[in-house]
Write a protein that holds these residues in place. Sequence first.
Motif, PDB file in Angstrom:
ATOM      1  N   ASN A  30      -9.640  41.760 -60.767  1.00 20.48           N
ATOM      2  CA  ASN A  30     -10.018  43.129 -61.102  1.00 20.48           C
ATOM      3  C   ASN A  30      -9.153  44.104 -60.320  1.00 20.48           C
ATOM      4  O   ASN A  30      -8.431  43.728 -59.393  1.00 20.48           O
ATOM      5  N   LEU A  31      -9.217  45.369 -60.671  1.00 12.36           N
ATOM      6  CA  LEU A  31      -8.318  46.355 -60.082  1.00 12.36           C
ATOM      7  C   LEU A  31      -8.593  46.582 -58.600  1.00 12.36           C
ATOM      8  O   LEU A  31      -7.675  46.855 -57.838  1.00 12.36           O
ATOM      9  N   PHE A  32      -9.832  46.414 -58.160  1.00 10.43           N
ATOM     10  CA  PHE A  32     -10.130  46.609 -56.741  1.00 10.43           C
ATOM     11  C   PHE A  32      -9.594  45.456 -55.898  1.00 10.43           C
ATOM     12  O   PHE A  32      -9.110  45.660 -54.791  1.00 10.43           O
ATOM     13  N   GLU A  33      -9.672  44.251 -56.439  1.00  4.99           N
ATOM     14  CA  GLU A  33      -9.093  43.102 -55.742  1.00  4.99           C
ATOM     15  C   GLU A  33      -7.579  43.264 -55.649  1.00  4.99           C
ATOM     16  O   GLU A  33      -6.975  43.033 -54.599  1.00  4.99           O
ATOM     17  N   ALA A  34      -6.969  43.688 -56.743  1.00  8.02           N
ATOM     18  CA  ALA A  34      -5.517  43.901 -56.751  1.00  8.02           C
ATOM     19  C   ALA A  34      -5.135  44.976 -55.739  1.00  8.02           C
ATOM     20  O   ALA A  34      -4.155  44.816 -54.993  1.00  8.02           O
ATOM     21  N   ALA A  35      -5.906  46.055 -55.672  1.00 11.39           N
ATOM     22  CA  ALA A  35      -5.614  47.138 -54.729  1.00 11.39           C
ATOM     23  C   ALA A  35      -5.746  46.659 -53.291  1.00 11.39           C
ATOM     24  O   ALA A  35      -4.905  46.979 -52.445  1.00 11.39           O
ATOM     25  N   ALA A  36      -6.784  45.891 -53.002  1.00 14.92           N
ATOM     26  CA  ALA A  36      -6.993  45.397 -51.638  1.00 14.92           C
ATOM     27  C   ALA A  36      -5.846  44.489 -51.201  1.00 14.92           C
ATOM     28  O   ALA A  36      -5.319  44.621 -50.091  1.00 14.92           O
ATOM     29  N   VAL A  37      -5.445  43.582 -52.079  1.00 13.61           N
ATOM     30  CA  VAL A  37      -4.343  42.669 -51.748  1.00 13.61           C
ATOM     31  C   VAL A  37      -3.039  43.446 -51.630  1.00 13.61           C
ATOM     32  O   VAL A  37      -2.245  43.222 -50.708  1.00 13.61           O
ATOM     33  N   ALA A  54       0.743  43.426 -57.713  1.00 12.44           N
ATOM     34  CA  ALA A  54       1.146  44.468 -58.673  1.00 12.44           C
ATOM     35  C   ALA A  54       1.171  43.928 -60.098  1.00 12.44           C
ATOM     36  O   ALA A  54       1.039  44.699 -61.055  1.00 12.44           O
ATOM     37  N   GLY A  55       1.313  42.629 -60.255  1.00  9.90           N
ATOM     38  CA  GLY A  55       1.327  42.030 -61.588  1.00  9.90           C
ATOM     39  C   GLY A  55      -0.052  41.698 -62.126  1.00  9.90           C
ATOM     40  O   GLY A  55      -0.189  41.343 -63.293  1.00  9.90           O
ATOM     41  N   TRP A  56      -1.079  41.802 -61.317  1.00 10.63           N
ATOM     42  CA  TRP A  56      -2.427  41.445 -61.758  1.00 10.63           C
ATOM     43  C   TRP A  56      -3.036  42.465 -62.690  1.00 10.63           C
ATOM     44  O   TRP A  56      -3.847  42.114 -63.551  1.00 10.63           O
ATOM     45  N   ALA A  61      -3.944  51.158 -63.356  1.00 11.55           N
ATOM     46  CA  ALA A  61      -5.151  50.601 -62.743  1.00 11.55           C
ATOM     47  C   ALA A  61      -4.932  50.363 -61.256  1.00 11.55           C
ATOM     48  O   ALA A  61      -5.814  50.637 -60.441  1.00 11.55           O
ATOM     49  N   LEU A  62      -3.752  49.871 -60.896  1.00 12.51           N
ATOM     50  CA  LEU A  62      -3.451  49.644 -59.481  1.00 12.51           C
ATOM     51  C   LEU A  62      -3.468  50.965 -58.714  1.00 12.51           C
ATOM     52  O   LEU A  62      -4.019  51.054 -57.619  1.00 12.51           O
ATOM     53  N   GLU A  68      -8.884  54.737 -54.806  1.00  5.70           N
ATOM     54  CA  GLU A  68     -10.288  54.504 -54.473  1.00  5.70           C
ATOM     55  C   GLU A  68     -10.407  53.839 -53.100  1.00  5.70           C
ATOM     56  O   GLU A  68     -11.277  54.195 -52.302  1.00  5.70           O
ATOM     57  N   LEU A  69      -9.532  52.888 -52.818  1.00  2.82           N
ATOM     58  CA  LEU A  69      -9.533  52.236 -51.510  1.00  2.82           C
ATOM     59  C   LEU A  69      -9.240  53.238 -50.400  1.00  2.82           C
ATOM     60  O   LEU A  69      -9.892  53.234 -49.352  1.00  2.82           O
ATOM     61  N   ALA A  70      -8.294  54.135 -50.623  1.00  2.00           N
ATOM     62  CA  ALA A  70      -7.959  55.161 -49.632  1.00  2.00           C
ATOM     63  C   ALA A  70      -9.159  56.068 -49.373  1.00  2.00           C
ATOM     64  O   ALA A  70      -9.474  56.376 -48.219  1.00  2.00           O
TER      65      ALA A  70
END
Length: 98
Positions: A30-37, A54-56, A61-62, A68-70
């Motif tokens: 999901n986009l939050f997992e991708a952002a965290a990684v 970045a490819g997920w 979405a990334l 959102e993470l920030a």
Amino acid sequence: MWGMVRKSCARFFNAVRAEPDTGKDRRTHNLFEAAAVYVSARAEDDQEQIDEAAGWVSPEALSFGVSELACRAVIALARERDESPQTVARELLGLPAA
């Protein structure tokens, strides 16, 4: 008539046919997992992990996930420091106090 039924059945069987196991991780991210990684890989300067995350998901979405993470990180730090989110954000970016 039978041609339409045959095509419909062929599409159905192609859709449900099990794909051979290639040994690769086939689960979706999901986009939050991708952002965290992505963000943690950027912090560690791990280009391989950055490219993988970045490819997920799509770039849009990334970008949303990183934003959102920030926001969540600034809010958490502000609560921890008992300061306003604006003060914390400006401090993290090296900006003068407003």
